[in-house]
Design a protein around this motif. Structure first.
Motif, PDB file in Angstrom:
ATOM      1  N   HIS A 243       7.164  11.118  14.182  1.00 29.40           N
ATOM      2  CA  HIS A 243       6.863  10.329  12.989  1.00 29.40           C
ATOM      3  C   HIS A 243       7.480   8.936  13.167  1.00 29.40           C
ATOM      4  CE1 HIS A 243       8.443   8.914   8.986  1.00 29.40           C
ATOM      5  NE2 HIS A 243       7.151   8.976   8.748  1.00 29.40           N
TER       6      HIS A 243
ATOM      7  N   GLU B 242      -1.635  16.659   7.268  1.00 30.03           N
ATOM      8  CA  GLU B 242      -0.214  16.493   7.598  1.00 30.03           C
ATOM      9  C   GLU B 242       0.696  16.776   6.418  1.00 30.03           C
ATOM     10  OE1 GLU B 242       0.802  13.079   9.942  1.00 30.03           O
ATOM     11  OE2 GLU B 242       2.622  12.696   8.785  1.00 30.03           O
TER      12      GLU B 242
ATOM     13  N   LEU C 286       3.190   2.887  12.141  1.00 27.45           N
ATOM     14  CA  LEU C 286       3.119   2.737  10.674  1.00 27.45           C
ATOM     15  C   LEU C 286       2.815   1.277  10.378  1.00 27.45           C
ATOM     16  CD1 LEU C 286       6.036   4.773   9.118  1.00 27.45           C
ATOM     17  CD2 LEU C 286       3.896   4.318   7.960  1.00 27.45           C
TER      18      LEU C 286
ATOM     19  N   TRP D  57       0.828  -1.224   0.000  1.00 28.02           N
ATOM     20  CA  TRP D  57       0.000   0.000   0.000  1.00 28.02           C
ATOM     21  C   TRP D  57       0.855   1.263   0.000  1.00 28.02           C
ATOM     22  CZ3 TRP D  57       0.479   3.850   3.568  1.00 28.02           C
ATOM     23  CH2 TRP D  57       1.106   3.537   4.770  1.00 28.02           C
TER      24      TRP D  57
ATOM     25  N   GLU E 275       8.182  15.842   9.955  1.00 27.29           N
ATOM     26  CA  GLU E 275       8.972  14.612   9.840  1.00 27.29           C
ATOM     27  C   GLU E 275      10.226  14.821   8.996  1.00 27.29           C
ATOM     28  OE1 GLU E 275       5.583  12.467   7.890  1.00 27.29           O
ATOM     29  OE2 GLU E 275       7.164  11.587   6.677  1.00 27.29           O
TER      30      GLU E 275
ATOM     31  N   GLU F  91       2.594   7.333  16.808  1.00 25.06           N
ATOM     32  CA  GLU F  91       2.229   6.802  15.490  1.00 25.06           C
ATOM     33  C   GLU F  91       2.665   5.346  15.377  1.00 25.06           C
ATOM     34  OE1 GLU F  91       4.129   8.580  12.001  1.00 25.06           O
ATOM     35  OE2 GLU F  91       2.806   7.424  10.683  1.00 25.06           O
TER      36      GLU F  91
ATOM     37  N   PRO G 268      -2.853   7.799   3.451  1.00 24.78           N
ATOM     38  CA  PRO G 268      -2.015   8.534   2.503  1.00 24.78           C
ATOM     39  C   PRO G 268      -2.931   9.247   1.500  1.00 24.78           C
ATOM     40  CG  PRO G 268      -2.074   6.201   1.909  1.00 24.78           C
ATOM     41  CD  PRO G 268      -2.891   6.347   3.178  1.00 24.78           C
TER      42      PRO G 268
HETATM   43  C1  LIG Z   1       2.134   7.420   4.213  1.00 23.32           C
HETATM   44  C2  LIG Z   1       3.131   8.520   3.969  1.00 23.32           C
HETATM   45  O1  LIG Z   1       3.097   8.884   2.630  1.00 23.32           O
HETATM   46  C3  LIG Z   1       4.553   8.145   4.349  1.00 23.32           C
HETATM   47  O2  LIG Z   1       4.946   7.000   3.647  1.00 23.32           O
HETATM   48  C4  LIG Z   1       4.713   7.909   5.832  1.00 23.32           C
HETATM   49  C5  LIG Z   1       4.500   9.159   6.610  1.00 23.32           C
HETATM   50  O3  LIG Z   1       4.724  10.259   6.150  1.00 23.32           O
HETATM   51  C6  LIG Z   1       3.994   9.065   7.976  1.00 23.32           C
HETATM   52  O4  LIG Z   1       3.891   7.968   8.508  1.00 23.32           O
HETATM   53  O5  LIG Z   1       3.709  10.108   8.542  1.00 23.32           O
END
Ligand SMILES: C[C@H](O)[C@H](O)CC(=O)C(=O)O
Ligand SMILES: [Mg+2]
Length: 394
Positions: free
Chosen positions: A318, A240, A340, A29, A268, A338, A179
Motif C-alpha cells: 500500500h 480491496e 497514490l 478528492w 494495508e 501503487e 475510492p
Molecule cells: C482511497 C482510500 O480510501 C485510502 O485513502 C487509500 C488507500 O486505502 C489505498 O491507497 O489503498
C-alpha cells in the motif's frame, strides 16, 4: 567491517500531507464522501477528517551516527508515536551498530508487545526500522534496494489510486483504483451509485485498463458480495479492504463468494509476519498489501514477503512511496506498485509524500526506472522548509 555507531535517535511531528496523506486541505478528492466504517453515522459520512482520520500527522524519525551521517524516515503516528520512539525504542539503538537491524527490530517488537503488536506501536517501530535502513544505505553509500538483493527488473510499473482513473490512463498508469463512496448505510441507492460510477469509468477507459474499488474497511460480507457481483460485468479487477481487518473469517468467506476471476485484496492495516500469516493461512485474499511504514518496516516486510512467495501470493504494498519502490523492485512476487495520486484533482502526478521529502521520484508514463533509485539509502532528504516539532526528548 564495523560501521559508525548510532549516537542519537530523535522523533518529530509534521503536519500537512506527506506520510499522513489523509491530512489534506479542503476539496481534496481523498476526503470527498468516501465510505468508511464510520459512514453508518450520517454526521461522519461526508468527510473522513470529521471523524479524525488526520489527527495524528506524520512521524519523522532521525537516526544520527557518530560520524554525523543521518538516516531518516517518515510514516504516520504523530505525537504518540514520537513518545514511543523517544521514551521507549531509542534505547535499543543508541550505542549500537546500525547493521544489527534484526536484533534491534526484535528488541523493539518484544519490548512493546505488552501494549503493541499492531497499529500505532508498529507504525513507530516501522519508522525507526526505515530510518535505520536509510542510515545503513547512507553509511555504505548504497541504495536500499541494493542492500535488499538488487533489482529483479529494470523498472517499476504502477497503478494509480484516485478519483480519476480516466486521467490515470492518459498519464500512462496500468490501472486505476477508485475510492468507494457509499457504504451499507446508504442502502440500495448507494449500491447502485457505486456500480454506476464504475460503469461510467469503464466506458471512459475501455476494456483493457484495470479498475479496482478500495472499500477502506467500510462494508460487511453481504454488501461486499453484492457489490462484487454487480461490478463483475464492468470488469472490476479487485475489491480491496472490503471489511474490517480483524474479520479474517469474513475475508475468507468473501474470497469464496466473489465472481471467478475477481481478486480480493487487503492488508494495508495488517502488521507483522504473524498478521499476514493469518491472512494467508485462512485464505483471506489473493494479493496482500502491507504498508511498508505500518507493517513493521523493511525488516519485517522481508519476512512477510518470503512467506507470501512460498504461498504463491503477490505482495503489492500500500502507498509507502520510496519505501515501497526500493522493495518492489527487488521482488518477483511484487510485479507492480501503487501510486497514490495526491494532487487534489487528481489530474497531475505529484510526489506521494509531498511536501515532506526532497528528491522523491515520481512515475513517468506510469513507470519508474530502477536507476531513479540509485542514491544512498532511500535516496530522499527531509524538506528543510517543513516545520519539525519535537514534542519529547530523552
Ligand atoms: C482511497 C482510500 O480510501 C485510502 O485513502 C487509500 C488507500 O486505502 C489505498 O491507497 O489503498
Ligand atoms: Mg487501500
Amino acid at each position: 567491517m564495523t560501521l559508525s555507531k548510532i549516537k542519537h535517535v530523535r522523533a518529530f511531528v509534521v503536519r500537512g500531507g506527506g506520510a499522513d496523506y489523509h491530512d489534506q486541505g479542503e476539496g481534496h478528492w481523498i476526503d470527498d464522501h468516501i465510505a468508511t466504517p464510520m459512514s453508518r453515522y450520517p454526521e461522519y459520512r461526508q468527510s473522513r477528517q470529521s471523524f479524525g482520520i488526520n489527527v495524528l500527522g506524520t512521524l519523522v524519525v532521525q537516526i544520527e551516527a557518530e560520524d554525523g551521517t543521518v538516516g531518516f524516515a517518515v510514516t504516520t503516528g504523530g505525537e504518540p508515536a514520537a513518545f514511543i520512539v523517544e521514551k521507549h525504542l531509542a534505547r535499543f539503538l543508541e550505542g549500537r551498530d546500525p547493521a544489527e537491524y534484526e536484533k534491534i527490530w526484535d528488541q523493539m517488537y518484544f519490548s512493546t508487545q505488552y501494549y503493541g503488536r499492531k497499529g500505532l506501536v508498529v507504525n513507530a517501530i516501522s519508522g525507526v526500522d526505515l530510518a535505520l535502513w536509510d542510515l545503513l544505505g547512507k553509511l555504505r553509500q548504497e541504495p536500499v534496494y541494493h542492500l535488499l538483493g538488487g533489482a529483479v527488473r529494470d523498472e517499476l510499473q504502477f497503478y494509480a489510486t484516485g478519483a480519476r482513473p480516466d486521467i490515470a490512463k492518459e498519464l500512462g498508469f496500468i490501472g486505476g483504483k477508485l475510492p468507494l463512496h457509499h457504504g451499507p448505510a446508504e442502502g440500495l441507492e448507494g449500491l447502485h451509485k457505486n456500480v454506476a460510477l464504475l460503469a461510467d469509468m469503464r466506458s471512459k477507459v475501455g476494456d483493457d485498463f484495470w479498475l479496482m474499488y478500495d472499500c477502506w474497511m467500510a462494508l460487511d460480507v453481504d454488501y461486499a458480495t453484492r457489490l462484487a457481483i454487480a461490478c463483475h460485468e464492468h470488469g472490476l479487477k479487485w475489491i480491496e479492504e472490503a471489511i474490517s481487518p480483524d474479520d479474517y473469517w469474513g475475508y475468507a468467506e468473501l474470497k469464496r463468494n466473489v465472481p471467478k476471476g475477481m481478486l480480493v485484496t487487503t492488508g494495508e492495516h495488517e502488521a507483522t509476519r504473524w498478521g499476514f500469516r493469518m491472512l494467508m493461512e485462512m485464505d483471506c485474499c489473493d494479493i496482500i498489501q502491507p504498508d511498508v511504514g505500518w507493517c513493521g518496516g523493511v525488516t519485517e516486510l522481508l519476512k512477510i514477503s518470503a512467506l507470501a512467495d512460498a504461498k504463491g501470493k503477490m505482495v503489492v504494498p500500500h502507498g509507502s512511496s520510496v519505501y515501497s519502490y526500493h522493495f518492489v523492485i527487488t521482488r518477483h512476487n511484487s510485479p507492480f506498485a501503487e501510486f497514490l495520486m495526491m494532487h487534489p484533482g487528481p489530474t497531475e502526478v505529484v510526489p506521494m509524500f509531498s511536501p515532506q521529502l526532497l528528491g522523491e521520484p515520481v512515475p513517468q508514463n506510469g513507470r519508474l526506472k530502477a536507476s531513479a533509485l540509485d542514491k544512498p539509502g532511500f535516496g530522499v532528504e527531509l524538506n528543510p522548509e517543513v516545520a519539525l516539532h519535537r514534542p519529547y526528548t530523552h
